[in-house]
Design a protein around this motif. Sequence first.
Motif, mmCIF file in Angstrom:
data_model
loop_
_atom_site.group_PDB
_atom_site.id
_atom_site.type_symbol
_atom_site.label_atom_id
_atom_site.label_comp_id
_atom_site.label_asym_id
_atom_site.label_seq_id
_atom_site.Cartn_x
_atom_site.Cartn_y
_atom_site.Cartn_z
ATOM 1 N N ALA A 13 0.848 -1.191 0.000
ATOM 2 C CA ALA A 13 0.000 0.000 0.000
ATOM 3 C C ALA A 13 0.881 1.238 0.000
ATOM 4 N N LEU A 14 0.679 2.095 -0.992
ATOM 5 C CA LEU A 14 1.547 3.259 -1.173
ATOM 6 C C LEU A 14 0.749 4.552 -1.161
ATOM 7 N N ASP A 15 1.073 5.429 -0.228
ATOM 8 C CA ASP A 15 0.590 6.798 -0.308
ATOM 9 C C ASP A 15 1.214 7.427 -1.557
ATOM 10 N N VAL A 16 0.570 8.450 -2.082
ATOM 11 C CA VAL A 16 1.039 9.045 -3.340
ATOM 12 C C VAL A 16 1.870 10.309 -3.091
ATOM 13 N N ASP A 17 1.226 11.387 -2.657
ATOM 14 C CA ASP A 17 1.913 12.669 -2.507
ATOM 15 C C ASP A 17 2.782 12.679 -1.250
ATOM 16 N N GLY A 18 4.047 13.008 -1.429
ATOM 17 C CA GLY A 18 4.984 12.997 -0.319
ATOM 18 C C GLY A 18 5.598 11.643 -0.049
ATOM 19 N N THR A 19 5.166 10.633 -0.803
ATOM 20 C CA THR A 19 5.690 9.274 -0.615
ATOM 21 C C THR A 19 6.144 8.701 -1.953
ATOM 22 N N VAL A 46 -1.325 -1.281 -4.254
ATOM 23 C CA VAL A 46 -2.555 -0.558 -3.940
ATOM 24 C C VAL A 46 -2.184 0.875 -3.570
ATOM 25 N N LEU A 47 -2.591 1.831 -4.393
ATOM 26 C CA LEU A 47 -2.375 3.222 -4.027
ATOM 27 C C LEU A 47 -3.397 3.608 -2.965
ATOM 28 N N CYS A 48 -2.933 4.211 -1.869
ATOM 29 C CA CYS A 48 -3.798 4.642 -0.765
ATOM 30 C C CYS A 48 -3.571 6.132 -0.592
ATOM 31 N N THR A 49 -4.504 6.932 -1.033
ATOM 32 C CA THR A 49 -4.242 8.348 -1.187
ATOM 33 C C THR A 49 -5.408 9.220 -0.754
ATOM 34 N N GLY A 50 -5.102 10.457 -0.426
ATOM 35 C CA GLY A 50 -6.135 11.441 -0.184
ATOM 36 C C GLY A 50 -6.727 11.963 -1.476
ATOM 37 N N ARG A 51 -6.047 11.702 -2.584
ATOM 38 C CA ARG A 51 -6.578 12.090 -3.888
ATOM 39 C C ARG A 51 -7.871 11.335 -4.186
ATOM 40 N N GLY A 52 -8.656 11.886 -5.112
ATOM 41 C CA GLY A 52 -9.795 11.162 -5.641
ATOM 42 C C GLY A 52 -9.352 10.259 -6.786
ATOM 43 N N PRO A 53 -10.241 9.386 -7.245
ATOM 44 C CA PRO A 53 -9.868 8.485 -8.341
ATOM 45 C C PRO A 53 -9.406 9.208 -9.602
ATOM 46 N N ALA A 54 -10.014 10.360 -9.896
ATOM 47 C CA ALA A 54 -9.722 11.044 -11.154
ATOM 48 C C ALA A 54 -8.248 11.393 -11.310
ATOM 49 N N ASN A 55 -7.579 11.785 -10.222
ATOM 50 C CA ASN A 55 -6.153 12.113 -10.365
ATOM 51 C C ASN A 55 -5.241 11.130 -9.632
ATOM 52 N N ALA A 56 -5.818 10.016 -9.157
ATOM 53 C CA ALA A 56 -4.990 8.934 -8.612
ATOM 54 C C ALA A 56 -4.770 7.839 -9.654
ATOM 55 N N ARG A 213 -2.362 -9.553 7.813
ATOM 56 C CA ARG A 213 -1.678 -8.263 7.922
ATOM 57 C C ARG A 213 -0.163 -8.413 7.899
ATOM 58 N N SER A 214 0.339 -9.583 8.284
ATOM 59 C CA SER A 214 1.788 -9.801 8.260
ATOM 60 C C SER A 214 2.345 -9.769 6.844
ATOM 61 N N ALA A 215 1.470 -9.939 5.857
ATOM 62 C CA ALA A 215 1.894 -9.934 4.454
ATOM 63 C C ALA A 215 1.574 -8.607 3.773
ATOM 64 N N VAL A 216 1.332 -7.562 4.582
ATOM 65 C CA VAL A 216 1.001 -6.239 4.055
ATOM 66 C C VAL A 216 2.121 -5.254 4.389
ATOM 67 N N VAL A 217 2.548 -4.491 3.403
ATOM 68 C CA VAL A 217 3.469 -3.370 3.592
ATOM 69 C C VAL A 217 2.689 -2.088 3.327
ATOM 70 N N ALA A 218 2.859 -1.089 4.181
ATOM 71 C CA ALA A 218 2.236 0.217 3.942
ATOM 72 C C ALA A 218 3.274 1.308 4.107
ATOM 73 N N MET A 219 3.300 2.244 3.158
ATOM 74 C CA MET A 219 4.259 3.356 3.205
ATOM 75 C C MET A 219 3.525 4.679 3.115
ATOM 76 N N GLY A 220 3.913 5.624 3.973
ATOM 77 C CA GLY A 220 3.291 6.935 3.950
ATOM 78 C C GLY A 220 4.173 7.985 4.585
ATOM 79 N N ASN A 221 3.644 9.217 4.636
ATOM 80 C CA ASN A 221 4.467 10.316 5.154
ATOM 81 C C ASN A 221 3.704 11.322 6.007
ATOM 82 N N TYR A 222 2.369 11.105 6.214
ATOM 83 C CA TYR A 222 1.660 12.127 6.976
ATOM 84 C C TYR A 222 0.633 11.493 7.901
ATOM 85 N N TYR A 223 -0.060 12.353 8.673
ATOM 86 C CA TYR A 223 -0.930 11.853 9.734
ATOM 87 C C TYR A 223 -2.057 10.970 9.210
#
Length: 271
Positions: A13-19, A46-56, A213-223
């Motif tokens: 799982a990857l955050d988009v902006d800032g990550t 899996v992109l996990c973002t605050g963006r909406g689908p249109a620009n994700a 969950r042990s097989a899940v990686v998540a990366m992000g940069n904000y709260y």
Amino acid sequence: MMKLVKSKYRIIALDVDGTLLNDRYELTSGTVESVRMAHDAGARIVLCTGRGPANAIPVLEQMKLDGVLITHNGAVTVETPSRRLLHQISFQVAELESLTVYCRERQVHFDVCTAWEMYAEGIGEEAKAMYAKFMLTPHIVPDVLRHAEPLVKFTLFGSEEQMDRVEADIPALELPPSLTAIRSGVHFIDVMPAAASKGEALKELAALWGVDRSAVVAMGNYYNDVDMIRFAGLGIAMDNSPEDVKKAADAVVPSNNEEGVRFALQRYVLS
């Protein structure tokens, strides 16, 4: 070229902006190569973002991938290339009348989002530049409070100092308990359903796919990334994250401007 091995991780799982993107909103070729290698090694991206689908979705397509995206901070989950809406948590704009009036009186820029569209009552020069960076063109309407379609997010935008003031003022506005405000960036505050978060959406997706969950990686940069970082078996924070985000992570990697995602994938997923 790193030798391709089968990854023990099944969801990344990857955050988009800032990550995933650097501060110029770019995907580097090295990052794309590493993400694609992780995909080829058996992990779902899996992109996990605050963006909406249109620009994700274009970010995923730029990496020549398709699949599932968690958008609007977990309020909307969509599938590509079908662009099918899989999950949505919404609210009515009337629930935020007090916040809307507050923004108008103090000239705080705001917009409201449905799953696929964005609406604003006006756009100043700073907001126009911000939307251009995010590849967005909101629909301009005279009064968002007349909007009948369910919303998934109400976003406030401004300087860091202005957002600090708004963050301090929000408790006095007595938002409905079904809604919550989260600082999603230095210049942004998102108000959305309290039941929606990146972590909850990722948890539901992992359960749907039968992935522990042990097989899940998540990366992000904000709260707004903290709950998914904590949920994942391996939670990773970028070096450009606030200290509280770093403390929530299992590992801290170089910043988004130093290909932190590439570094993490090579060290933890592809090695």
